[in-house]
Design a protein around this motif. Structure first.
Motif, PDB file in Angstrom:
ATOM      1  N   UNK A  16      39.496  36.766  39.164  1.00  0.00           N
ATOM      2  CA  UNK A  16      38.414  36.088  39.889  1.00  0.00           C
ATOM      3  C   UNK A  16      37.177  35.893  39.020  1.00  0.00           C
ATOM      4  N   UNK A  17      36.851  36.914  38.231  1.00  0.00           N
ATOM      5  CA  UNK A  17      35.671  36.830  37.362  1.00  0.00           C
ATOM      6  C   UNK A  17      35.761  35.743  36.320  1.00  0.00           C
ATOM      7  N   UNK A  18      36.943  35.634  35.704  1.00  0.00           N
ATOM      8  CA  UNK A  18      37.082  34.705  34.593  1.00  0.00           C
ATOM      9  C   UNK A  18      36.462  35.241  33.319  1.00  0.00           C
ATOM     10  N   UNK A  42      44.608  32.025  44.687  1.00  0.00           N
ATOM     11  CA  UNK A  42      44.353  30.575  44.589  1.00  0.00           C
ATOM     12  C   UNK A  42      43.433  30.055  45.693  1.00  0.00           C
ATOM     13  N   UNK A  86      39.763  31.365  44.794  1.00  0.00           N
ATOM     14  CA  UNK A  86      39.061  31.039  43.539  1.00  0.00           C
ATOM     15  C   UNK A  86      39.500  29.725  42.908  1.00  0.00           C
ATOM     16  N   UNK A  87      40.498  29.067  43.493  1.00  0.00           N
ATOM     17  CA  UNK A  87      40.972  27.816  42.918  1.00  0.00           C
ATOM     18  C   UNK A  87      41.983  28.023  41.805  1.00  0.00           C
ATOM     19  N   UNK A  88      42.525  26.920  41.297  1.00  0.00           N
ATOM     20  CA  UNK A  88      43.592  26.993  40.294  1.00  0.00           C
ATOM     21  C   UNK A  88      43.142  27.440  38.900  1.00  0.00           C
ATOM     22  N   UNK A  89      41.987  27.011  38.373  1.00  0.00           N
ATOM     23  CA  UNK A  89      41.698  27.334  36.963  1.00  0.00           C
ATOM     24  C   UNK A  89      41.704  28.834  36.653  1.00  0.00           C
ATOM     25  N   UNK A  90      40.989  29.623  37.440  1.00  0.00           N
ATOM     26  CA  UNK A  90      40.956  31.070  37.205  1.00  0.00           C
ATOM     27  C   UNK A  90      42.380  31.655  37.252  1.00  0.00           C
ATOM     28  N   UNK A  91      43.192  31.161  38.196  1.00  0.00           N
ATOM     29  CA  UNK A  91      44.552  31.687  38.361  1.00  0.00           C
ATOM     30  C   UNK A  91      45.437  31.248  37.199  1.00  0.00           C
ATOM     31  N   UNK A  92      45.311  30.009  36.772  1.00  0.00           N
ATOM     32  CA  UNK A  92      46.096  29.543  35.622  1.00  0.00           C
ATOM     33  C   UNK A  92      45.762  30.350  34.376  1.00  0.00           C
ATOM     34  N   UNK A  93      44.499  30.666  34.178  1.00  0.00           N
ATOM     35  CA  UNK A  93      44.114  31.470  33.012  1.00  0.00           C
ATOM     36  C   UNK A  93      44.735  32.860  33.070  1.00  0.00           C
TER      37      UNK A  93
END
Lengths: 128, 128, 128, 128, 128, 128
Positions: free
Chosen positions: F69-71, F102, F105-112
């Motif tokens: 979640x933090x990224x 997802x 936090x949406x897809x980008x954080x999860x994809x990373x």
């Protein structure tokens, strides 16, 4: 003189975009950090909003996406949802701007932004 | 059948926006989380990008603002700066989208996004 | 003329704080977003860093805390850890600035910032 | 015994920095997560705030920068703006700490922090 | 028909997890962004919450950690702390979930989440 | 003596969860901020991971959700995806933990996060 121009140019743009609400933000800073209000006018509105390449509708749309993504910006969203309406974005386009953010930031940030939009739209009697 | 339609609709939109780069993202997920790739296609592209009210240029512009604001999204910015060019945004409009974010997120997030844009523009020989 | 003064004042301050590294950041923006470089010089360094009330050591200390807290700012931390050393903060004070952030942002953000500090300190031969 | 010392040392430091407000934070945790209050005292105040290299004014300044940058920390800013005043930072230095963050986090985060500062300064009759 | 199934499946799962509170979230979106409510039901609850591999207690635990970490999600935490209790997590497990986040996000995010938990637990008379 | 016990307890727990990778994190801090390594051991592992109410699998699951979640936490995700496997979470449960994030936090954080998981699983030959 140039700085006065940046300030004047910014003040004009602030009035065009945010109207009385923007002025209130600057007034609120008078006692505690007057230069901060000046920087918002000179830099954000005088330097950035006056640039070519994107029009005011596009700039407000970008601003809404950025504020919704950050979170914890309810006060700024209130100002800029009003600003977005002032420069000609429709309530549907504003709501859709937030919906486009869902895949990138998830539902909570978008729900928070939409709740502010609902409040602004009601106050301006755009929804019942 | 309806789900197949969402998937197909999403696949078509993904190809239109992101081209081969988007396909690569989905391929990379095959071994570890294939459903995640399917959700991106069905939900992000099938449900959201196909909606009316905003066109693809506006949607990519919003996406870039959201990704730049979040930070730590270099890989996604690479995909969507390419996507933004694919749907017709100019390099100037893309750079200006990031510049519009400066007053709201500060310089570091914007510098990081602009660095990815520079790399993409160079690869596509849009700048020397 | 006033703007030239803001620019000149900013350029001087940028050189004082960041040295050649800061100049490199501006050079990197030349092809893609030259005005962004100008805004960093005029606004960040010309308007903000030149203000009274806090000295340069205090300003860099605040900047390091802000960058470490944000995350995803490794490039900016590299510039400003160098800047912090240039204006007279010791390696111990820099590390301690990050440690003071632990209760507020947790270990990951601090570990990332400390890793950049370690790299900078090694390059400047301040640690073996 | 050592843990009692960490706790005692922390309690003393908490009283020095945050006064009665800090105590209230701990009391509020009693029913739901008493150990969380203990960790704040032992770790944040007993282990971190008691360290050498930076004094309490520097530590509060860093804390304010970190909290303002994070956003959504209005309650913690209220405690630590009071704390900053308690350890000797002036209202001007506190406002300037937030202004120094503008180039790095943008205006919204800073406006939110300054709004809390204004409220605290009014309550303590430092501004009219 | 398949979409109706996703919607129905999602509605069922939403009722199971969030009860009347979840329904209220959807109702609040009716006037401004009804599709957003539909996406929450279809995607979040229909597609994600119904998946195997993790049970509802594990899913709510992950959701709480994610919401607490993000910050600025008090409304969503209120819904999901209720949801967590509904699917069988104890108040102790919920508080402990937040405590486990301290080393990774620091105290402020956790204190904010615990404050919402305290309010929910009081309302449900789980603490006095 | 008590502190030695916290340290020893933490060291034991760190070895159990993170194995040699955790030890490497501590070693890397030796030259620049040795106390930071000590705090990770004493506080994160000695105080938090040893608490009752949640087991190690649950704690790692929460940690993964928080880090994703933090990224900008790729290094920490690498350590804790290994840690999650060490305490008995399956690759499927780890991937599913990220997928559950997802909607929030949406897809980008999860994809990373999933990209780091893929790399760790390959290195441990859990996927081909």
């Amino acid at each position: 003189m140039e700085d006065k121009t940046r300030f004047e140019r910014g003040l004009e743009k602030l009035a065009e975009v945010d109207g009385a609400v923007g002025d209130q933000v600057i007034q609120n800073l008078k006692e505690i950090a007057p230069d901060l209000g000046r920087f918002i006018i000179e830099f954000a509105f005088g330097d950035i909003y006056t640039r070519p390449t994107l029009d005011l509708k596009q700039r407000e749309c970008i601003t809404l996406a950025s504020l919704a993504t950050q979170g914890g910006t309810e006060n700024q969203l209130r100002v800029h949802i009003n600003g977005a309406l002032n420069v000609g974005l429709t309530p549907e386009e504003i709501a859709e701007t937030f919906i486009q953010c869902v895949p990138y930031v998830g539902f909570p940030r978008v729900l928070n932004a939409v709740a502010v939009a609902k409040e602004v739209f009601k106050k301006r009697e755009l929804i019942s």
